[in-house]
Enzyme design. Structure first.
Site, short mmCIF file in Angstrom:
data_model
loop_
_atom_site.label_atom_id
_atom_site.label_comp_id
_atom_site.label_asym_id
_atom_site.label_seq_id
_atom_site.Cartn_x
_atom_site.Cartn_y
_atom_site.Cartn_z
N ASP A 44 30.56 -3.33 29.48
CA ASP A 44 29.54 -3.99 29.77
C ASP A 44 28.52 -4.77 28.61
OD1 ASP A 44 29.12 -5.69 31.86
OD2 ASP A 44 28.51 -4.90 33.55
N ASP A 45 28.79 -5.69 28.65
CA ASP A 45 27.88 -6.03 27.78
C ASP A 45 27.80 -5.38 26.36
OD1 ASP A 45 27.47 -7.81 29.50
OD2 ASP A 45 25.49 -7.78 30.05
N CYS A 84 30.59 -12.33 32.37
CA CYS A 84 30.86 -10.53 32.86
C CYS A 84 32.73 -11.86 34.01
CB CYS A 84 30.12 -10.08 34.06
SG CYS A 84 28.82 -9.02 33.29
N ARG A 88 36.56 -10.98 32.94
CA ARG A 88 37.83 -9.46 34.02
C ARG A 88 38.70 -10.48 34.43
NH1 ARG A 88 34.15 -5.04 34.72
NH2 ARG A 88 32.02 -6.06 33.18
N LYS A 137 33.03 -1.26 37.84
CA LYS A 137 32.71 -2.18 38.45
C LYS A 137 33.51 -3.59 38.74
CE LYS A 137 30.29 -6.23 35.89
NZ LYS A 137 28.98 -6.80 35.53
N HIS A 139 33.36 -7.51 40.30
CA HIS A 139 33.10 -8.59 39.84
C HIS A 139 33.97 -9.63 39.89
CE1 HIS A 139 29.10 -10.32 38.34
NE2 HIS A 139 29.30 -10.62 38.26
N SER A 162 27.33 -6.65 39.69
CA SER A 162 26.76 -5.96 38.49
C SER A 162 25.83 -5.42 38.97
CB SER A 162 25.92 -7.05 37.67
OG SER A 162 27.26 -7.62 36.80
N HIS A 216 25.23 -2.77 30.85
CA HIS A 216 24.65 -3.93 31.11
C HIS A 216 23.32 -2.91 31.64
CE1 HIS A 216 23.72 -6.94 34.10
NE2 HIS A 216 24.83 -7.48 34.34
N ASP A 268 33.29 -6.51 27.52
CA ASP A 268 33.33 -7.88 28.45
C ASP A 268 32.69 -9.01 28.07
OD1 ASP A 268 30.88 -6.99 29.63
OD2 ASP A 268 30.89 -7.69 31.67
N ASN A 269 31.68 -8.42 27.13
CA ASN A 269 30.92 -9.87 26.38
C ASN A 269 30.23 -9.39 25.31
OD1 ASN A 269 30.33 -9.99 29.31
ND2 ASN A 269 28.41 -9.97 27.98
N LYS A 289 25.40 -12.49 24.11
CA LYS A 289 26.11 -12.98 25.28
C LYS A 289 25.68 -14.55 26.18
CE LYS A 289 26.14 -11.36 30.20
NZ LYS A 289 25.65 -10.30 30.94
MG MG Z 1 29.02 -8.29 30.85
#
Ligand code: MG
Length: 477
Positions: A44-45, A84, A88, A137, A139, A162, A216, A268-269, A289
């Site tokens: 994540d991130d 996010c 996803r 996660k 989300h 998150s 994240h 995811d980003n 992001k």
């Molecule tokens: Mg993310």
């Protein structure tokens, strides 16, 4: 590690048989070496420059580097969004999130979630005989209809949102298992759950979606990793994620599953740059992001499948949406939905037989096409000034921009005033793509406006408190 020692000769033998599969609606419930298990690990991130194999000189990631060396490292892989939830949703459906009305992120206050009519990859594989699980996660909404068990997963364990949002709880299935979460043990806990899932399902085809909450913000690492890296807490977190990947590979090896398990790792980003040292690095890319600049959406992506994947670097454009048709194809299935897919089958790329169908990718943010990549060129549409705040850095207003990413990965040298033919060619393609978006649903209502205002007010107070104490505000509430 032993999984380094597979024979190249086995690759060619398997390529011919993989494509001779008849298309089926179900797969055998016993392990079939031609029908792979799938483990999709999503960070994540995580930034483009955060792994050793993508140029990081401060985060030690030997397990991921090894996976990249023995598998395929994708240099131009894009998340379908720079935040996010949309990213996803796109990963799980193979479709631009705009087609599902998911143009922002869900909050614990949200009434909505992923539309139940979508056929997720878990749903498709589950119907075909795979046992499916998600650890981590989600989300995509927390009301009953939107949770993983109602969207194709046989099992769920993890945090539904998150790790900076309210309602950080552990859920198992459709219920809350623990109202308190020690986030220092988060990555370790998810890893243990993932290992148990693999062990339990070693005799049948399985799909495991391991969606880490890290890196994240707010960041947490366990005692074995805290304070151990050369890059502060962020480096500790990355090195624990790398350890987690190593544990999964060791488990697959010990169970003799390496030859029939495809392992994919991605993010995811891009990195959350306003978090300073608690945000990751985009490497040579510009921005992070929340933006359609390369740093926002180009992410590390690695695929490994012992004896099947042709090791190397794939320099063409790919997207996280591509894994939907790819996994369907590798399982020998037909596309189970009647919906337009945006992802493209990468099985030819994985098996060394060819390239992706096109080198095109659309950057969509907030429900609008913001940029378009075709081959080496990226055209960015005019945008108004986006003022920096807690979440995002300043993004200056600009007219149409054009970059040659192969020569200018940092998006510095605008060619729009000279490359008119290229602008016209890409504009025509964008117009054509727009036609396919004519019937997209309206954006889902993400949450109650008053709740959003209350959240923003609380964040503002926290930021002001941190600043008054001479601290840089970090994490969320
Ligand atoms: Mg993310």
């Amino acid at each position: 590690m032993k999984y380094t020692s597979f024979k190249l000769a086995a690759i060619t033998a398997c390529i011919s048989t993989a494509f001779s599969c008849q298309k089926n609606t179900t797969v055998s419930t016993e392990s079939d070496p031609e029908i792979p298990n799938v483990i999709f690990i999503l960070a994540d991130d995580l930034g483009y420059g955060d792994l050793g194999c993508y140029g990081s000189s401060c985060n030690r990631t030997p397990n991921l580097d090894n996976l990249a060396r023995l598998g395929i490292r994708f240099t131009d892989s894009y998340a379908a969004a720079s935040i996010c939830s949309p990213s996803r949703a796109a990963l799980l459906t193979g479709r631009y999130p705009l087609r599902m009305g998911i143009n922002g992120v869900f909050f614990p206050e949200s009434f909505s979630g992923i539309d139940t009519s979508e056929v997720t990859i878990a749903e498709a594989l589950h119907k075909a005989g795979y046992y499916t699980g998600i650890v981590g996660k989600w989300h995509l909404g927390h009301h009953h209809a939107f949770l993983p068990l109602q969207n194709g997963f046989d099992e769920y364990f993890g945090i539904p949102y998150s790790n900076d949002m309210r309602s950080v709880v552990y859920m198992r299935g459709n219920s809350v298992e623990s109202w308190t979460v020690d986030q220092t043990l988060l990555t370790k806990t998810y890893t243990g759950e993932a290992l148990a899932f693999i062990e339990k399902n070693k005799e049948r085809p399985f799909f495991l979606y391991l969606a880490h909450n890290m890196p994240h913000v707010p960041l947490f690492a366990s005692a074995g990793f805290s304070g151990k890296s050369a890059n502060g807490l962020y480096g500790d977190v990355i090195e624990e994620l790398d350890w987690s990947v190593g544990e999964i590979m060791k488990k697959l090896e010990s169970l003799g599953l390496l030859e029939n398990t495809l392992v994919v790792f991605s993010s995811d980003n891009g990195p959350w740059l306003t978090e300073g040292p608690h945000g990751g690095s985009p490497g040579q890319l510009f921005q992070g992001k929340f933006t359609s600049w390369e740093g926002g959406q180009r992410v590390p992506t690695i695929a490994f499948w012992k004896g099947k994947i042709n090791p190397g670097v794939y320099p063409g454009v790919t997207s996280l949406m591509d894994w939907y048709p790819t996994l369907i194809s590798l399982a020998g299935l037909e596309n189970p939905g009647n919906r337009m897919l945006d992802g493209m089958d990468l099985s030819n790329v994985l098996l060394g037989n060819g390239k992706r169908q096109t080198d095109d990718f659309y950057y969509i943010g907030g429900g609008n096409i913001q940029a378009f990549r075709s081959g080496d060129f990226k055209m960015i549409l005019p945008q108004a000034m986006k003022k920096g705040n807690f979440w995002v850095e300043d993004v200056p207003a600009h007219d149409t921009l054009l970059f040659n990413l192969k020569e200018d990965i940092g998006e510095k040298n605008d060619l729009s005033k000279t490359e008119y033919a290229k602008i016209a060619e890409m504009s025509a393609k964008i117009q054509e793509f727009r036609k396919s978006l004519e019937n997209v649903p309206p954006g889902l209502i993400m949450n109650d406006r008053s709740a959003e205002e209350a959240t923003n007010k609380a964040r503002k107070i926290l930021v002001e408190q941190a600043l008054s104490q001479g601290k840089k505000p970090k994490g969320g509430i």
